[in-house]
Design a protein around this motif. Structure first.
Motif, PDB file in Angstrom:
ATOM      1  N   GLY A 202       0.810  -1.209   0.000  1.00 53.27           N
ATOM      2  CA  GLY A 202       0.000   0.000   0.000  1.00 53.27           C
ATOM      3  C   GLY A 202       0.844   1.260   0.000  1.00 53.27           C
ATOM      4  O   GLY A 202       1.926   1.309   0.585  1.00 53.27           O
ATOM      5  N   SER A 203       0.344   2.294  -0.642  1.00 55.97           N
ATOM      6  CA  SER A 203       1.084   3.550  -0.765  1.00 55.97           C
ATOM      7  C   SER A 203       0.574   4.582   0.235  1.00 55.97           C
ATOM      8  O   SER A 203      -0.514   4.453   0.790  1.00 55.97           O
ATOM      9  CB  SER A 203       0.960   4.090  -2.185  1.00 55.97           C
ATOM     10  N   LEU A 204       1.377   5.641   0.428  1.00 54.84           N
ATOM     11  CA  LEU A 204       1.071   6.694   1.378  1.00 54.84           C
ATOM     12  C   LEU A 204       0.751   8.000   0.658  1.00 54.84           C
ATOM     13  O   LEU A 204       1.507   8.442  -0.211  1.00 54.84           O
ATOM     14  CB  LEU A 204       2.267   6.911   2.314  1.00 54.84           C
ATOM     15  N   SER A 205      -0.348   8.603   1.053  1.00 58.17           N
ATOM     16  CA  SER A 205      -0.705   9.946   0.588  1.00 58.17           C
ATOM     17  C   SER A 205      -0.535  10.918   1.749  1.00 58.17           C
ATOM     18  O   SER A 205      -0.973  10.636   2.868  1.00 58.17           O
ATOM     19  CB  SER A 205      -2.159   9.993   0.108  1.00 58.17           C
ATOM     20  N   VAL A 206       0.107  12.053   1.476  1.00 57.45           N
ATOM     21  CA  VAL A 206       0.276  13.089   2.492  1.00 57.45           C
ATOM     22  C   VAL A 206      -0.496  14.329   2.057  1.00 57.45           C
ATOM     23  O   VAL A 206      -0.330  14.807   0.931  1.00 57.45           O
ATOM     24  CB  VAL A 206       1.758  13.446   2.702  1.00 57.45           C
ATOM     25  N   VAL A 207      -1.365  14.811   2.938  1.00 57.13           N
ATOM     26  CA  VAL A 207      -2.193  15.977   2.658  1.00 57.13           C
ATOM     27  C   VAL A 207      -1.661  17.164   3.462  1.00 57.13           C
ATOM     28  O   VAL A 207      -1.521  17.073   4.695  1.00 57.13           O
ATOM     29  CB  VAL A 207      -3.667  15.712   3.013  1.00 57.13           C
ATOM     30  N   ILE A 208      -1.386  18.266   2.769  1.00 60.46           N
ATOM     31  CA  ILE A 208      -0.909  19.489   3.419  1.00 60.46           C
ATOM     32  C   ILE A 208      -1.988  20.561   3.304  1.00 60.46           C
ATOM     33  O   ILE A 208      -2.175  21.152   2.233  1.00 60.46           O
ATOM     34  CB  ILE A 208       0.386  20.003   2.769  1.00 60.46           C
ATOM     35  N   PRO A 209      -2.763  20.806   4.381  1.00 53.82           N
ATOM     36  CA  PRO A 209      -3.691  21.943   4.362  1.00 53.82           C
ATOM     37  C   PRO A 209      -2.873  23.238   4.320  1.00 53.82           C
ATOM     38  O   PRO A 209      -1.891  23.389   5.057  1.00 53.82           O
ATOM     39  CB  PRO A 209      -4.463  21.802   5.678  1.00 53.82           C
TER      40      PRO A 209
ATOM     41  N   GLN B 159     -12.834  27.486   3.919  1.00 55.12           N
ATOM     42  CA  GLN B 159     -13.851  26.958   4.828  1.00 55.12           C
ATOM     43  C   GLN B 159     -13.231  26.384   6.100  1.00 55.12           C
ATOM     44  O   GLN B 159     -13.918  25.747   6.882  1.00 55.12           O
ATOM     45  CB  GLN B 159     -14.685  25.878   4.127  1.00 55.12           C
ATOM     46  N   GLY B 160     -11.934  26.590   6.266  1.00 52.29           N
ATOM     47  CA  GLY B 160     -11.308  26.161   7.501  1.00 52.29           C
ATOM     48  C   GLY B 160     -10.523  24.867   7.372  1.00 52.29           C
ATOM     49  O   GLY B 160     -10.612  24.134   6.387  1.00 52.29           O
ATOM     50  N   LEU B 161      -9.757  24.592   8.428  1.00 47.98           N
ATOM     51  CA  LEU B 161      -8.835  23.456   8.438  1.00 47.98           C
ATOM     52  C   LEU B 161      -9.555  22.114   8.312  1.00 47.98           C
ATOM     53  O   LEU B 161      -9.090  21.214   7.609  1.00 47.98           O
ATOM     54  CB  LEU B 161      -8.011  23.495   9.724  1.00 47.98           C
ATOM     55  N   ALA B 162     -10.676  21.975   8.986  1.00 48.44           N
ATOM     56  CA  ALA B 162     -11.398  20.699   8.954  1.00 48.44           C
ATOM     57  C   ALA B 162     -11.796  20.337   7.528  1.00 48.44           C
ATOM     58  O   ALA B 162     -11.595  19.201   7.070  1.00 48.44           O
ATOM     59  CB  ALA B 162     -12.635  20.773   9.853  1.00 48.44           C
ATOM     60  N   ASN B 163     -12.340  21.294   6.826  1.00 44.68           N
ATOM     61  CA  ASN B 163     -12.767  21.039   5.453  1.00 44.68           C
ATOM     62  C   ASN B 163     -11.579  20.742   4.542  1.00 44.68           C
ATOM     63  O   ASN B 163     -11.653  19.867   3.662  1.00 44.68           O
ATOM     64  CB  ASN B 163     -13.536  22.244   4.918  1.00 44.68           C
ATOM     65  N   ALA B 164     -10.465  21.466   4.753  1.00 47.43           N
ATOM     66  CA  ALA B 164      -9.279  21.244   3.925  1.00 47.43           C
ATOM     67  C   ALA B 164      -8.742  19.827   4.128  1.00 47.43           C
ATOM     68  O   ALA B 164      -8.361  19.149   3.160  1.00 47.43           O
ATOM     69  CB  ALA B 164      -8.209  22.273   4.283  1.00 47.43           C
ATOM     70  N   ARG B 165      -8.701  19.366   5.360  1.00 42.88           N
ATOM     71  CA  ARG B 165      -8.216  18.005   5.622  1.00 42.88           C
ATOM     72  C   ARG B 165      -9.135  16.971   4.971  1.00 42.88           C
ATOM     73  O   ARG B 165      -8.672  16.022   4.328  1.00 42.88           O
ATOM     74  CB  ARG B 165      -8.135  17.763   7.136  1.00 42.88           C
ATOM     75  N   ASN B 166     -10.433  17.147   5.161  1.00 45.58           N
ATOM     76  CA  ASN B 166     -11.369  16.186   4.585  1.00 45.58           C
ATOM     77  C   ASN B 166     -11.291  16.157   3.071  1.00 45.58           C
ATOM     78  O   ASN B 166     -11.347  15.084   2.452  1.00 45.58           O
ATOM     79  CB  ASN B 166     -12.795  16.520   5.033  1.00 45.58           C
ATOM     80  N   THR B 167     -11.150  17.320   2.468  1.00 41.66           N
ATOM     81  CA  THR B 167     -11.056  17.394   1.011  1.00 41.66           C
ATOM     82  C   THR B 167      -9.841  16.620   0.515  1.00 41.66           C
ATOM     83  O   THR B 167      -9.924  15.843  -0.450  1.00 41.66           O
ATOM     84  CB  THR B 167     -10.966  18.859   0.553  1.00 41.66           C
ATOM     85  N   GLY B 168      -8.716  16.825   1.181  1.00 38.36           N
ATOM     86  CA  GLY B 168      -7.511  16.103   0.788  1.00 38.36           C
ATOM     87  C   GLY B 168      -7.649  14.611   0.980  1.00 38.36           C
ATOM     88  O   GLY B 168      -7.225  13.822   0.128  1.00 38.36           O
ATOM     89  N   ALA B 169      -8.228  14.192   2.100  1.00 41.25           N
ATOM     90  CA  ALA B 169      -8.398  12.756   2.375  1.00 41.25           C
ATOM     91  C   ALA B 169      -9.318  12.100   1.358  1.00 41.25           C
ATOM     92  O   ALA B 169      -9.077  10.971   0.907  1.00 41.25           O
ATOM     93  CB  ALA B 169      -8.944  12.570   3.786  1.00 41.25           C
ATOM     94  N   GLU B 170     -10.382  12.792   1.001  1.00 36.85           N
ATOM     95  CA  GLU B 170     -11.346  12.224   0.053  1.00 36.85           C
ATOM     96  C   GLU B 170     -10.778  12.080  -1.354  1.00 36.85           C
ATOM     97  O   GLU B 170     -11.177  11.189  -2.106  1.00 36.85           O
ATOM     98  CB  GLU B 170     -12.597  13.105   0.028  1.00 36.85           C
TER      99      GLU B 170
ATOM    100  N   ASN C 252     -12.745  15.180   9.938  1.00 31.75           N
ATOM    101  CA  ASN C 252     -12.878  16.347  10.821  1.00 31.75           C
ATOM    102  C   ASN C 252     -14.288  16.922  10.739  1.00 31.75           C
ATOM    103  O   ASN C 252     -14.872  17.024   9.648  1.00 31.75           O
ATOM    104  CB  ASN C 252     -11.859  17.415  10.436  1.00 31.75           C
ATOM    105  N   ASP C 253     -14.809  17.303  11.882  1.00 30.68           N
ATOM    106  CA  ASP C 253     -16.169  17.830  11.981  1.00 30.68           C
ATOM    107  C   ASP C 253     -16.176  19.301  11.558  1.00 30.68           C
ATOM    108  O   ASP C 253     -15.634  20.170  12.236  1.00 30.68           O
ATOM    109  CB  ASP C 253     -16.653  17.682  13.428  1.00 30.68           C
ATOM    110  N   ARG C 254     -16.831  19.565  10.418  1.00 32.43           N
ATOM    111  CA  ARG C 254     -16.908  20.935   9.907  1.00 32.43           C
ATOM    112  C   ARG C 254     -17.853  21.810  10.723  1.00 32.43           C
ATOM    113  O   ARG C 254     -17.863  23.040  10.586  1.00 32.43           O
ATOM    114  CB  ARG C 254     -17.387  20.925   8.446  1.00 32.43           C
ATOM    115  N   ASN C 255     -18.670  21.194  11.572  1.00 30.28           N
ATOM    116  CA  ASN C 255     -19.715  21.937  12.276  1.00 30.28           C
ATOM    117  C   ASN C 255     -19.339  22.332  13.702  1.00 30.28           C
ATOM    118  O   ASN C 255     -20.188  22.836  14.438  1.00 30.28           O
ATOM    119  CB  ASN C 255     -20.998  21.094  12.317  1.00 30.28           C
TER     120      ASN C 255
END
Length: 724
Positions: free
Chosen positions: A428-435, A493-504, A589-592
């Motif tokens: 398996g490979s690794l993805s790194v997300v940078i907000p 839209q904030g850090l939570a949304n940025a992390r989720n976007t990258g993960a998705e 991450n909880d956007r709410n």
């Protein structure tokens, strides 16, 4: 066989049960031809001092080589130092066949952590834990606040050692039963093998036998050893005309925490009337050379523990032919056959003590002689070194034949980790997300640390969360044109949304987030992914954090298990490496949330609540930049409390499961919003009215000095009294 023993106690500096056990065990194994090394911490040596005793190698080391006391509490630091002295000797001499350690104080905690985290130098060493006196059990009976830090964390380390051991040996079934009442264990590798014993009498120094006329208690005065119960029984007897005196012989300086005073002072004060009449006599601790002659006058030796393992005092008294009266509440009752080689009473049965005492006093000389002879024979036959060795070596050899490579990670709270399992491909490979939001001046350092990683990410995703600063917008151009990177632009839209976007949008089986001003050590991702591949019951991995720029402190994080992860954050939750499917299923991450700042902490709780479990690599592998204008610094105390309230409400069922423990933790330590390190003794240094760092250093010294320890606790209680 190369056999290593880890202990906090070994002669000549210690004469208690753990010390005695290790002395006889080292002698027993050496006599059978095994290569025995005993590792014992010793503040009096400069670095490492090696000596030999009866063929066994004794390695005394000063537990300061890693400077871990700068960021870990004293006892936790000791465990860390044990792991590193073992590593040093493994790298120098090769691996031993077996390492045995006491469970007391969790000294093998970090060694076992490294073993299960698959560090090459220890991953295949067989680990045996011998139970002696678990603090989390004994503190309970000594009325010490169990949930107060660091007491609770020390108990967690002890529980982990028992959970993670390849086998566990207890000298008594009683102790196994007591331990199992207070924790679940995933293995059944518990064995009852009594402690070895060899009592040698020096006939040249032995005085002529005295008339046996005394009733004695021999040992340290403590609640757990039954001191208060015993005095209560004798007070009733004396008040009803009983004329025999009770001799309390042994250490009197143990602090009884509810009173903030030493046991000796408490006993003298509360039983002054009987002391003045000569009915109660207190004598100081004896030198080993004086024990036999002093106890020769005893007609009864009482062992009234309210909980105990297998106290050597019972073997010592019985081997001398002294009639013993022992409580049922401990392994001592497994040594004695009632009315045959001693007598047993039950604290839970009214009148049991006085009934058995009078039974002994009514024995005629022939009956007493028979019981004494049976006692001597019992100890000589059942507990000698050869007999115990034959029992132990069978268990050890069976352990060495097992395959220990296929196991789950041994979590402490077993019931909380029976949930999800995620198996991933070995390739398996690794993805790194940078907000990324206006971090142009830092991102090059962040990216450089990624490119220097021993495990190269298959993709690096920069999620531009609507940056507004021109320099930061321009900085992204160099990454847009580099095929190793993918830049995703979104509205702010904030850090939570940025992390989720990258993960998705990520494609790797493994996922890591890295804020655009932080850095990782070259080996972090390789070590984390290795653990994730190894264990289906581990879904995320963290590491210790080194602060830089605005601070040089180390944050020694801990595996996020309940109830502690619900009390306060144990892990740098912005630095984790995940199985991506687990994060998407339960960790997004909880956007709410009402404010930014604790999204990553809530994510860990969410994962844990759904059975996705994580561990921490005890090594500084993540670097956190401390900036004056960082987002977390903008989270006020009020905002933080509102966020905690939100998290508690969202996960109310999970919190409810551990509500009793959480309530006790809050009562003992105050608000969890102020805590991030359960290993520290916050209660003492917070009450010393001068520089906090100086207070910590002073208390560290006091705790290591047995003569000052009781003074420190008395001072602590006085300060507490006047601070209310």
């Amino acid at each position: 066989m190369k056999y290593w023993l880890l202990t906090t106690e070994f002669p000549p500096f210690y004469g208690g049960g753990i010390s005695t056990y290790n002395f006889y065990t080292a002698k027993m194994l050496t006599q059978k031809g095994h290569q025995v090394s005993v590792f014992v911490n010793d503040q009096t040596v400069k670095d490492i001092v090696v000596s030999y005793s009866g063929g066994a190698r004794i390695i005394r080391f000063n537990p300061v080589s890693t400077n871990s006391t700068a960021f870990l509490g004293h006892t936790t630091s000791l465990s860390y130092e044990f792991a590193h002295i073992i590593r040093k000797f493994v790298e120098r001499e090769g691996k031993p066949d077996v390492i045995e350690a006491q469970e007391y104080l969790g000294i093998a905690y970090y060694l076992l952590q490294y073993k299960y985290l698959k560090y090459d130098w220890c991953k295949d060493i067989f680990m045996l834990i011998t139970m002696h006196s678990p603090a989390y059990l004994y503190l309970e009976y000594n009325h010490v606040p169990l949930f107060q830090y660091p007491n609770y964390w020390i108990g967690e380390m002890e529980r982990f050692c028992i959970q993670a051991a390849d086998i566990v040996i207890s000298p008594s079934q009683y102790l196994i039963d007591e331990v199992r009442k207070r924790a679940e264990f995933s293995h059944t590798n518990f064995y009852v093998i009594p402690n070895p014993f060899e009592f040698q009498i020096d006939t040249q120094t032995l005085e002529a036998p005295a008339i046996q006329e005394e009733i004695v208690f021999f040992g340290k005065l403590s609640a757990q050893k039954g001191t208060f119960r015993l005095l209560h029984y004798f007070k009733e007897l004396w008040d009803n005309g009983f004329a025999d005196s009770l001799f309390l012989i042994g250490g009197q300086d143990i602090v009884y925490h509810p009173e903030g005073n030493t046991m000796g002072n408490i006993v003298r004060k509360n039983y002054k009337e009987y002391v003045d009449k000569g009915l109660l006599r207190l004598e100081s601790q004896l030198k080993p050379a004086d024990i036999i002659n002093r106890l020769a006058r005893a007609k009864i030796a009482i062992v009234p523990s309210t909980v105990d393992n297998l106290p050597y005092v019972v073997m010592e008294m019985m081997s001398l032919g002294i009639v013993v009266l022992v409580s049922k509440q401990g392994g001592q009752s497994e040594v004695v056959t009632d009315s045959v080689d001693g007598f047993v009473f039950d604290h839970d049965q009214a009148g049991s003590f006085s009934s058995q005492l009078y039974k002994i006093l009514r024995l005629n000389s022939k009956q007493r002689a028979a019981i004494s002879a049976n006692a001597v024979k019992r100890i000589a036959n059942a507990y000698n070194l050869n007999t115990i060795y034959e029992r132990k070596i069978i268990v050890v050899k069976a352990m060495l034949e097992r395959d220990i490579s296929k196991k789950d990670f041994p979590f402490i709270k077993l019931s909380a980790h029976q949930g999800k399992r995620v198996t991933v491909s070995s390739k398996g490979s690794l993805s790194v997300v940078i907000p990324y939001f206006n971090m142009g001046q830092y991102i090059d350092e962040t990216v450089e640390s990624l490119l220097n990683s021993s495990l190269h990410p298959a993709e690096i995703i920069i999620v531009n969360d609507g940056s507004t600063v021109y320099e930061s917008i321009v900085k992204l151009q160099q990454y847009r044109s580099d095929s190793r990177f993918r830049v995703i632009d979104i509205t702010n839209q904030g850090l939570a949304n940025a992390r989720n976007t990258g993960a998705e949008s990520a494609k790797g089986e493994y996922l890591a987030f890295l804020d655009a001003d932080d850095k990782v050590a070259p080996t972090y991702y390789e070590k984390a992914v290795k653990v994730l591949k190894e264990y289906s019951n581990v879904q995320f991995v963290g590491a210790w954090t080194q602060y830089f720029e605005g601070s040089n402190k180390v944050w020694p994080t801990f595996s996020p298990e309940p109830p502690l992860i619900l009390f306060h954050n144990l892990v740098n939750s912005s630095a984790l490496v995940y199985k991506r499917s687990a994060f998407l299923a339960a960790g997004k991450n909880d956007r709410n949330m009402p404010f930014q700042g604790l999204e990553d902490y809530e994510s860990v709780i969410s994962l844990s609540s759904k059975g996705f479990s994580g561990v921490v690599i005890p090594e500084t592998l993540f670097y956190y930049r401390v900036r004056k204008n960082s987002m977390i610094r903008g989270v006020s105390k009020v905002k933080k409390q509102i966020l905690i309230d939100y998290i508690c409400s969202k996960h109310r069922d999970f919190y409810a499961t551990f509500a009793t423990d959480i309530y006790s933790l809050v009562s003992a330590n105050g608000s969890g919003t102020k805590l991030d390190n359960p290993s520290k003794d916050l209660q003492l240094n917070s009450n010393i009215p001068f520089n906090n760092q100086l207070a910590k250093e002073l208390l560290s010294f006091i705790k290591r000095n047995k003569h000052l320890k009781h003074i420190a606790y008395r001072a602590y209680n006085i300060l507490n009294k006047y601070s209310l």
